[in-house]
Each structure stands twice: as structure tokens, then as C-alpha cells.
Design a protein around this motif. Structure first.
Motif, PDB file in Angstrom:
ATOM      1  N   MET A 103       2.868 -21.376 -35.448  1.00 28.39           N
ATOM      2  CA  MET A 103       2.657 -22.084 -36.710  1.00 28.39           C
ATOM      3  C   MET A 103       2.863 -21.165 -37.908  1.00 28.39           C
ATOM      4  O   MET A 103       3.426 -21.578 -38.933  1.00 28.39           O
ATOM      5  N   LYS A 104       2.412 -19.928 -37.807  1.00 27.15           N
ATOM      6  CA  LYS A 104       2.621 -18.982 -38.903  1.00 27.15           C
ATOM      7  C   LYS A 104       4.108 -18.779 -39.167  1.00 27.15           C
ATOM      8  O   LYS A 104       4.562 -18.772 -40.321  1.00 27.15           O
ATOM      9  N   GLU A 105       4.880 -18.593 -38.099  1.00 28.85           N
ATOM     10  CA  GLU A 105       6.324 -18.385 -38.243  1.00 28.85           C
ATOM     11  C   GLU A 105       7.011 -19.640 -38.786  1.00 28.85           C
ATOM     12  O   GLU A 105       7.881 -19.563 -39.651  1.00 28.85           O
ATOM     13  N   ALA A 106       6.611 -20.791 -38.260  1.00 23.93           N
ATOM     14  CA  ALA A 106       7.213 -22.048 -38.706  1.00 23.93           C
ATOM     15  C   ALA A 106       6.913 -22.300 -40.178  1.00 23.93           C
ATOM     16  O   ALA A 106       7.796 -22.692 -40.957  1.00 23.93           O
ATOM     17  N   GLN A 107       5.670 -22.087 -40.572  1.00 25.64           N
ATOM     18  CA  GLN A 107       5.281 -22.294 -41.961  1.00 25.64           C
ATOM     19  C   GLN A 107       6.051 -21.368 -42.895  1.00 25.64           C
ATOM     20  O   GLN A 107       6.492 -21.774 -43.974  1.00 25.64           O
ATOM     21  N   ALA A 108       6.258 -20.125 -42.480  1.00 25.29           N
ATOM     22  CA  ALA A 108       6.993 -19.161 -43.307  1.00 25.29           C
ATOM     23  C   ALA A 108       8.433 -19.594 -43.518  1.00 25.29           C
ATOM     24  O   ALA A 108       9.070 -19.200 -44.507  1.00 25.29           O
ATOM     25  N   ALA A 122      -3.417 -25.772 -37.710  1.00 24.77           N
ATOM     26  CA  ALA A 122      -2.547 -26.240 -38.790  1.00 24.77           C
ATOM     27  C   ALA A 122      -3.246 -26.093 -40.137  1.00 24.77           C
ATOM     28  O   ALA A 122      -2.616 -25.737 -41.146  1.00 24.77           O
ATOM     29  N   GLU A 123      -4.546 -26.353 -40.157  1.00 17.80           N
ATOM     30  CA  GLU A 123      -5.301 -26.185 -41.394  1.00 17.80           C
ATOM     31  C   GLU A 123      -5.302 -24.719 -41.823  1.00 17.80           C
ATOM     32  O   GLU A 123      -5.140 -24.401 -43.014  1.00 17.80           O
ATOM     33  N   ALA A 124      -5.436 -23.832 -40.866  1.00 22.79           N
ATOM     34  CA  ALA A 124      -5.504 -22.402 -41.170  1.00 22.79           C
ATOM     35  C   ALA A 124      -4.163 -21.847 -41.659  1.00 22.79           C
ATOM     36  O   ALA A 124      -4.128 -20.920 -42.471  1.00 22.79           O
ATOM     37  N   THR A 125      -3.077 -22.420 -41.172  1.00 23.76           N
ATOM     38  CA  THR A 125      -1.746 -21.882 -41.490  1.00 23.76           C
ATOM     39  C   THR A 125      -1.004 -22.677 -42.557  1.00 23.76           C
ATOM     40  O   THR A 125      -0.042 -22.177 -43.144  1.00 23.76           O
TER      41      THR A 125
END
Length: 427
Positions: free
Chosen positions: A165-170, A220-223
């Protein structure tokens, strides 16, 4: 190339139909009016049939590469066109898995060569869908893939999903999740309930899905990542998604036609054409899915079109693979059993198959408007047929709906101004 669609009906916001002509030039809708008398290279008399934006399905399986005996890009997209779909998104559980640049580029080459409709493929979250090593999400995001998913298997550890999720969000990409906690699957092949007991089959507990969704919405909330739930099937899952949306978490969800239309009571014998993952669940779950769709908890409908060979499906519930086909039957089934029975409006159904998935994923498709892409589906709402799996364009004949009498069939499909499907007539 100019195409003029004469004497069509279009659906307006009030759920009413109004007469219109539509002029397409190249890949774009250039004019919509009550009457258009301009010269065109081709004129199509719609004879009062309903002209809709092309349907969008963000969850299908084309099986190529590696599973061409079940489906190919060509046969699967021909089936999509026949079903009125103009944009489809195939899952990455192929052989090889599209988990690096070389494999993704090969997949795009195959699509360019053989696809009849627009195909926006996913890449894998983990190498080989094994859940052990993250793919290079940053690099793959630049290739034009639609999103990232390990569909077919759930991401088993919170650490892996958090990093994904971190990578996707970035990279402003969605994570699309098949939610299944393997620790509580227990070899289940159908819903754990009355039918699993009656047929003496290992049950697939509702918790397998809802546990992962509950975990993932917090990640998802965290990222801040866009987290999308595939083929939601249980009342607990609907509740978790509803609560997450109320909390402002960027979560969306889809539901299949078969989970809306059927529940576990449809499974009367060892017929693996009723075996899918997630399985057909209880009547309570089915009602929760319909309620969730109506109140906006569930965003849209996707088929999870999953072709298999007849030989595989003859192996029964214990040994046959999960999945059924759906592209060619989705609209008529839903129109017949929900719109014609006044459970939903035609406008609601069309929105769930067009503009809603487009809005969720930021696609420029799904509308019948001037300057929009010329993706069109012409539907004969009065056409009545018995679903016959032997007439499917798909290689897959694995449907639980064979023999059902339904209304409302696409008779023409247009992608980027090109007619890709036209109903065969006896004229």
C-alpha cells in the motif's frame, strides 16, 4: 470516419428514455441531439433501441498467457464485446504472472495483437503471486497497468500488504484485493452452512473474507492508499466497508452478478458450475449485498468472469477449480431479475456497469456525452432468449445460468468509434 446513430433512445437522469441521434467522428462522440441530419460515412438505424455508454468490467480473467485452453485474449474480449463491454481489466493469475517489466510488456503486445475491446491489465503485488516478495511497483506503475492485485490469493501478512500500500500510494495506484485468510479456509469448497452440511462438503467460512478486509481498511487508513475489495460476498464484509467509508477511509468495493442473484440454496447437488470463490453464501448475505449496493457501500458490479474447461468442471466440488463465466450474461440477468421486477431502476443498473467503475478508478469512459470516447452499447430491452452456454463466444461454458429465460441483450458494441460486435440477423 463518421458514423451516425439514428433513432436511438438514451437514458436520462430521471430514469426516463428520450429519443436522440448520436454522431461519432473518429474515436469521439461529437454531437448528440434530438435529430441530426449531417452527412456521415455510415448511418445506423437504432430503431428505438437503447443506446448506452459501453459497459466496464474491472475484474475478469482472460487466462492468456498459459491457460489458452480455457480462454484467450481474443475469445475473452469477443465475449466481452458480445456482452456490451468496451473496457475490461484482466487479473494477473496467468502463467507467467505479469510481475516484471518483460512479462508486462509481453502482455501488452498480446493485447495489442488480439484484443477486440479495450484491455487494461493488472500487475501482481508479489512475485509469482507467492506473497513473499514485493514486485517493483514503482517501475511497473509506469507501464500503463491498471492497478496491483494478487487476485486468486489473499495477501497473508499485514507487513506485506502495508508495504504494498505504501508503494502503491506513492505511485497513485490502487491495491485491489482478493480477501482470503488462508488460516481459516480449512479446505472449504462451498459456503459453511446448510448446503455444506447437506452435501458433506468442507465449508468456506465467512471470516476468511471479512477478517482480511477489516485488517486492510486500517492499513489503507494508515497509508492513504486506494484499497478496492474484489467480489465482496458476506454481510460482515459489507458492514466493515460501510464503517470504513463512514470513517473517511479510501475503500471501494464491487459485487458480482452471481452473488446478487444466487445464494447457497441454489447449490442442490455436486455441480461445480456453482463453485466459485468466494462461494455463494447465505440468503442473509445475499440481502446484505443488495442493500450495500443500494446504499452506496458497494460501488459497482463486476463479473469476475472465470472460464474453465468442461473437463475441469466435471470433477465436482471437491476437485474442480473455482469460478464461472459472466461477461455474456451479466446485463440480461440483472435487467430481468432486478429492473423488470422493480427492485432497482434501469439507471441504477447502467450506472453500476458504466460510470461508477469509471469514477472509482478515474477512467475517462462510461458516459454518453459529447466529447466523450465513442464507447457505445446498443441494447434491445425487449429481446428475450434462453441462456445457452453452447452459443457463448467465450471458450468457457461454466455457468450456473444455462437455461434461464432473460430479457435485454446487447445487439451492437462500439469501441473508440469502431463496431466490434453486431448481432447476427437472418436478413
Amino acid at each position: 470516419m463518421k458514423i451516425l446513430f439514428k433513432n436511438a433512445n438514451r437514458l436520462i437522469e430521471t430514469n426516463e428514455q428520450e429519443k436522440c441521434d448520436v454522431l461519432v467522428e473518429g474515436q469521439q462522440i461529437v454531437k448528440i441531439a434530438n435529430e441530426i441530419n449531417e452527412e456521415a460515412d455510415q448511418m445506423i438505424d437504432c430503431e428505438g433501441k437503447l443506446l448506452l455508454p459501453g459497459f466496464i468490467d474491472v475484474h475478469i480473467h482472460l487466462r492468456e498467457p498459459g491457460g489458452e485452453e480455457k480462454e484467450t485474449i481474443k475469445t475473452g474480449t469477443e465475449a466481452a464485446a458480445r456482452g456490451g463491454y468496451t473496457t475490461v481489466c484482466p487479473m494477473p493469475n496467468t502463467n507467467p504472472v505479469p510481475d516484471n517489466m518483460e512479462k508486462v510488456e509481453d502482455l501488452f503486445d498480446r493485447i495489442e495483437k488480439d484484443a477486440v475491446v479495450r484491455v487494461l491489465p493488472y500487475a501482481a503485488i508479489t512475485n509469482g503471486l507467492a506473497g513473499e516478495e514485493l514486485t517493483d511497483i514503482t517501475t511497473l506503475s509506469q507501464t500503463g497497468v491498471f492497478g496491483f492485485t494478487d487476485d486468486g490469493v489473499g495477501i497473508q501478512t499485514a507487513d506485506m500488504m502495508l508495504r504494498a500500500m505504501k508503494e502503491a500510494q506513492a505511485n497513485n495506484m490502487p491495491i485491489v484485493a482478493h480477501c482470503e485468510d488462508n488460516s481459516v479456509v480449512y479446505g472449504g469448497v462451498c459456503h459453511e452452512g446448510e448446503v455444506s452440511k447437506r452435501l458433506n462438503l468442507p465449508g468456506h467460512h465467512s471470516l476468511t473474507e471479512s477478517l482480511q478486509i477489516a485488517r486492510d481498511v486500517l492499513l489503507a487508513e494508515a497509508t492513504g492508499c486506494h484499497y478496492h475489495v474484489c467480489h465482496i460476498s458476506t454481510k460482515e464484509s459489507v458492514r466493515v466497508v460501510r464503517d470504513a467509508k463512514k470513517a473517511g477511509i479510501h475503500v471501494t468495493a464491487e459485487v458480482t452478478p452471481h452473488h446478487l442473484l444466487l445464494n447457497e440454496e441454489a447449490v442442490v447437488n455436486d455441480d461445480a458450475n456453482f463453485k466459485m470463490n468466494p462461494p455463494l453464501r447465505s440468503k442473509e448475505d445475499q440481502n446484505a449485498l443488495i442493500e450495500g449496493l443500494l446504499d452506496g457501500t458497494i460501488d459497482f458490479i463486476a463479473t469476475d468472469h472465470a472460464p474453465h474447461t468442461e473437463e475441469e468442471k466435471k470433477k465436482g466440488f471437491l476437485h474442480a477449480p473455482f469460478g464461472i463465466v459472466g461477461l455474456e450474461t451479466a446485463f440480461p440477468l440483472l435487467y430481468t431479475h432486478f429492473v423488470k421486477t422493480n427492485r432497482i431502476t434501469l439507471k441504477q443498473l447502467v450506472d453500476w456497469m458504466t460510470i461508477k467503475p469509471a469514477e472509482v478508478f478515474g477512467l475517462p469512459y462510461g458516459t454518453l456525452q459529447e466529447n466523450a470516447p465513442a464507447d457505445l452499447t446498443l441494447v434491445d430491452l425487449d429481446k428475450q432468449l434462453e441462456i445457452d452456454k453452447e452459443t457463448f463466444y467465450s471458450k468457457g461454458k461454466n455457468t450456473p445460468f444455462h437455461g434461464w429465460e432473460v430479457y435485454g441483450f446487447p445487439i451492437m458494441t462500439v469501441v473508440d468509434g469502431e463496431i466490434v460486435f453486431k448481432e447476427e440477423t437472418n436478413d
